[in-house]
Write an enzyme that holds these catalytic residues in place. Structure first.
Site, PDB file in Angstrom:
ATOM      1  N   ARG A 128     -83.229  67.591  15.145  1.00  0.00           N
ATOM      2  CA  ARG A 128     -83.206  68.659  14.132  1.00  0.00           C
ATOM      3  C   ARG A 128     -82.359  68.264  12.913  1.00  0.00           C
ATOM      4  NH1 ARG A 128     -82.318  74.276  17.032  1.00  0.00           N
ATOM      5  NH2 ARG A 128     -83.008  74.999  14.995  1.00  0.00           N
ATOM      6  N   SER A 173     -81.492  80.293   5.414  1.00  0.00           N
ATOM      7  CA  SER A 173     -80.912  79.934   6.709  1.00  0.00           C
ATOM      8  C   SER A 173     -79.551  80.585   6.910  1.00  0.00           C
ATOM      9  CB  SER A 173     -80.768  78.414   6.826  1.00  0.00           C
ATOM     10  OG  SER A 173     -79.912  78.102   7.905  1.00  0.00           O
ATOM     11  N   GLN A 175     -77.733  79.996   9.385  1.00  0.00           N
ATOM     12  CA  GLN A 175     -76.821  78.973   9.904  1.00  0.00           C
ATOM     13  C   GLN A 175     -76.133  78.238   8.766  1.00  0.00           C
ATOM     14  OE1 GLN A 175     -79.173  76.590  12.573  1.00  0.00           O
ATOM     15  NE2 GLN A 175     -79.207  78.168  14.150  1.00  0.00           N
ATOM     16  N   ASP A 326     -87.234  83.989  14.756  1.00  0.00           N
ATOM     17  CA  ASP A 326     -87.278  83.476  16.131  1.00  0.00           C
ATOM     18  C   ASP A 326     -88.364  84.147  16.973  1.00  0.00           C
ATOM     19  OD1 ASP A 326     -85.180  81.744  15.643  1.00  0.00           O
ATOM     20  OD2 ASP A 326     -83.656  83.182  16.275  1.00  0.00           O
ATOM     21  N   ARG A 357     -92.644  74.775  16.357  1.00  0.00           N
ATOM     22  CA  ARG A 357     -93.239  75.967  16.993  1.00  0.00           C
ATOM     23  C   ARG A 357     -94.633  76.280  16.466  1.00  0.00           C
ATOM     24  NH1 ARG A 357     -87.657  79.569  17.591  1.00  0.00           N
ATOM     25  NH2 ARG A 357     -87.030  78.569  19.548  1.00  0.00           N
TER      26      ARG A 357
HETATM   27  C1  S3P Z   1     -79.346  81.793  13.706  1.00  0.00           C
HETATM   28  C2  S3P Z   1     -80.090  81.604  12.570  1.00  0.00           C
HETATM   29  C3  S3P Z   1     -81.503  81.196  12.586  1.00  0.00           C
HETATM   30  C4  S3P Z   1     -82.139  81.402  13.963  1.00  0.00           C
HETATM   31  C5  S3P Z   1     -81.251  80.907  15.061  1.00  0.00           C
HETATM   32  C6  S3P Z   1     -79.924  81.643  15.052  1.00  0.00           C
HETATM   33  C7  S3P Z   1     -77.931  82.175  13.566  1.00  0.00           C
HETATM   34  O1  S3P Z   1     -81.586  79.821  12.273  1.00  0.00           O
HETATM   35  O2  S3P Z   1     -83.382  80.748  14.023  1.00  0.00           O
HETATM   36  O3  S3P Z   1     -81.868  81.100  16.327  1.00  0.00           O
HETATM   37  O4  S3P Z   1     -77.314  82.613  14.571  1.00  0.00           O
HETATM   38  O5  S3P Z   1     -77.397  82.077  12.448  1.00  0.00           O
HETATM   39  P1  S3P Z   1     -81.722  79.295  10.748  1.00  0.00           P
HETATM   40  O6  S3P Z   1     -80.461  79.526  10.065  1.00  0.00           O
HETATM   41  O7  S3P Z   1     -82.023  77.821  10.900  1.00  0.00           O
HETATM   42  O8  S3P Z   1     -82.890  80.056  10.187  1.00  0.00           O
END
Ligand code: S3P
Length: 446
Positions: A128, A173, A175, A326, A357
């Protein structure tokens, strides 16, 4: 993390699904509870924590950097933090298992501490992209040594004091947003994230809840400016983690597609940045009712009852994607059994999740007899009109919990059993999923 041997399982209809079930704690909130508690001085208590492998990887990493983290009962945890700026040099590589959230958020935390850390993970995580986090964190002065393509294993050399940045997210994102904000906690001055498309806001809510000085301004076209004042002082908290809407989506879709079913999922997080799946299922004609609506630990929560419904295909607006990112795998299962065509687009991000996915759902649904067209950034699905799909195929879960659970759900409305080649990845986010499905088949509450 995973047991070395794959564990196959077959799923076939056993009549209507019934009962009242509770799904595990929210994964995003669980990760953040541990991280922020580990940075507060004093004892924080967390209940309803998701005890899945991903969250346990975060717990182990925070322990390796000095926090004391103990389990005191089922879902009950006590954390003594080290204070912002107090993370210690980990002695060994941090094993992130399958967890992208642990990896990206912790890279942010390490970036503004005077420590270095090596991150390793399983085969899925090692594919990833981490460049999306390395890019902004490099601007703060932290240094990175990553494997080719900006992947794991990688080493972060943090810097203290780090430089505060203003960063406009190039991809939607949560994250990346959270990694930058977490780096800002131990950075003097104001760290700003500019978010053109809103994503889940658990970090913002929880940072404010722990006493960080944070402001959010929504400008033209809904662009959000999130500003965090470092160096923050976090105060210990008592946190109750709501049920994960992403996990709730599996029993809910299972009930919607299985004739005669009625299932209630209690205590589901209803944060509006997460509920796109329920809105889109309702747009397809899903019979969902919400009761017992309340606020738990700063997050809206409700019980959701789902009854078997005659679903109709829809076109999903691409701007809904972040609020159900998700849930697309199980949404595609619902679409494959709806009447008419479902069109999705703008889903490039699904190709860099725990698996690709779009490719895996297109292949798997086709293998069980659905009509699916895979496009660059989405799927077009012509549904069966509620009729069971032929089934009778073996699906590769490819280290992806949500692929495994989606085909377990699909197995509730097929003529011949669906086999998932390895269900062990389900333990990353939903350890008791198979028991819960079995209990719904038996008509009982869990
Ligand atoms: C998440 C953000 C999402 C999600 C992941 C959890 C988080 O990812 O798909 O399961 O807890 O911030 P992305 O930031 O890559 O979209």
């Amino acid at each position: 993390m995973y047991s070395a041997l794959p564990r196959p399982a077959s799923f076939a209809p056993r009549g209507p699904l019934r009962g009242s079930v509770r799904v595990p704690g929210d994964k995003s909130i669980s990760h953040r509870s541990l991280m922020l508690s580990a940075l507060a001085i004093g004892e924080s208590r967390v209940s309803g924590l998701l005890e899945g492998e991903d969250v346990l990887a975060t717990a182990a990493a925070m322990r390796a950097m000095g926090a004391s983290i103990e389990r005191s009962g089922e879902g009950e945890w006590r954390i003594h933090g080290v204070g912002v700026g107090g993370l210690l040099q980990p002695q060994n590589a941090l094993d992130m298992g399958n967890s992208g959230t642990s990896t990206r958020l912790l890279m942010g935390l390490v970036a503004s501490h005077a420590i270095s850390a090596t991150f390793v993970g399983d085969a899925s995580l090692s594919k990833r992209p981490m460049g999306r986090v390395i890019d902004p964190l490099s601007l703060t002065g932290a240094a990175f040594n990553a494997s080719p393509g900006g992947r794991l294993p990688l080493m972060v050399r943090g810097i203290c004091p780090a430089i505060p940045i203003s960063y406009r997210l190039p991809v939607a994102s949560a994250q990346v947003k959270s990694a930058v904000l977490l780096a800002g906690l131990n950075t003097p001055g104001i760290t700003e994230v500019i978010e053109p498309v809103p994503t889940r806001d658990h970090s913002e809510r929880m940072l404010a809840g722990f006493g960080a000085e944070l402001s959010i301004e929504t400008g033209a076209q809904g662009v959000r400016h999130i500003r965090l004042h470092g160096e923050a002082e976090l105060k210990p908290q008592t946190i109750e983690v709501p049920g994960d809407p992403s996990s709730a989506a599996f029993p809910i879709v299972a009930a919607l597609i299985t004739p005669g079913s009625e299932v209630t999922v209690t205590h589901v997080g209803m944060n509006p940045t997460r509920t796109g799946i329920f809105k889109m299922l309702e747009a397809m004609g899903a019979d969902l009712t919400y009761s017992n609506e309340r606020v738990v630990g700063g997050e809206p929560v409700a019980d959701i009852t789902a009854r078997h419904s005659a679903l109709k295909g829809i076109e999903v607006p691409p701007d809904v994607a972040p609020s159900m990112i998700d849930e697309f795998p199980v949404f595609f299962v619902a679409a494959s059994m709806a009447e008419g065509r479902t069109i999705t687009s703008g889903l490039d991000e699904l190709r860099v999740k725990e698996s690709d996915r779009l490719a895996l759902m297109a292949a798997g649904l086709t293998a069980i007899g659905a009509t699916v067209d895979e496009c660059e950034d989405g799927l077009i699905i012509d549904g069966s009109g509620g009729a069971p799909l032929p089934g009778g195929a073996t699906i590769a879960s490819a280290l992806d919990h949500r692929i495994a659970m989606s085909f377990a759900v699909a197995g509730q409305n097929v003529r011949e059993a669906v086999t998932v080649d390895d269900v062990s990845p389900i333990a990353t986010s939903f350890p008791h999923f198979e028991n819960l499905l079995g209990a719904m088949q038996d008509g009982g509450a869990v």
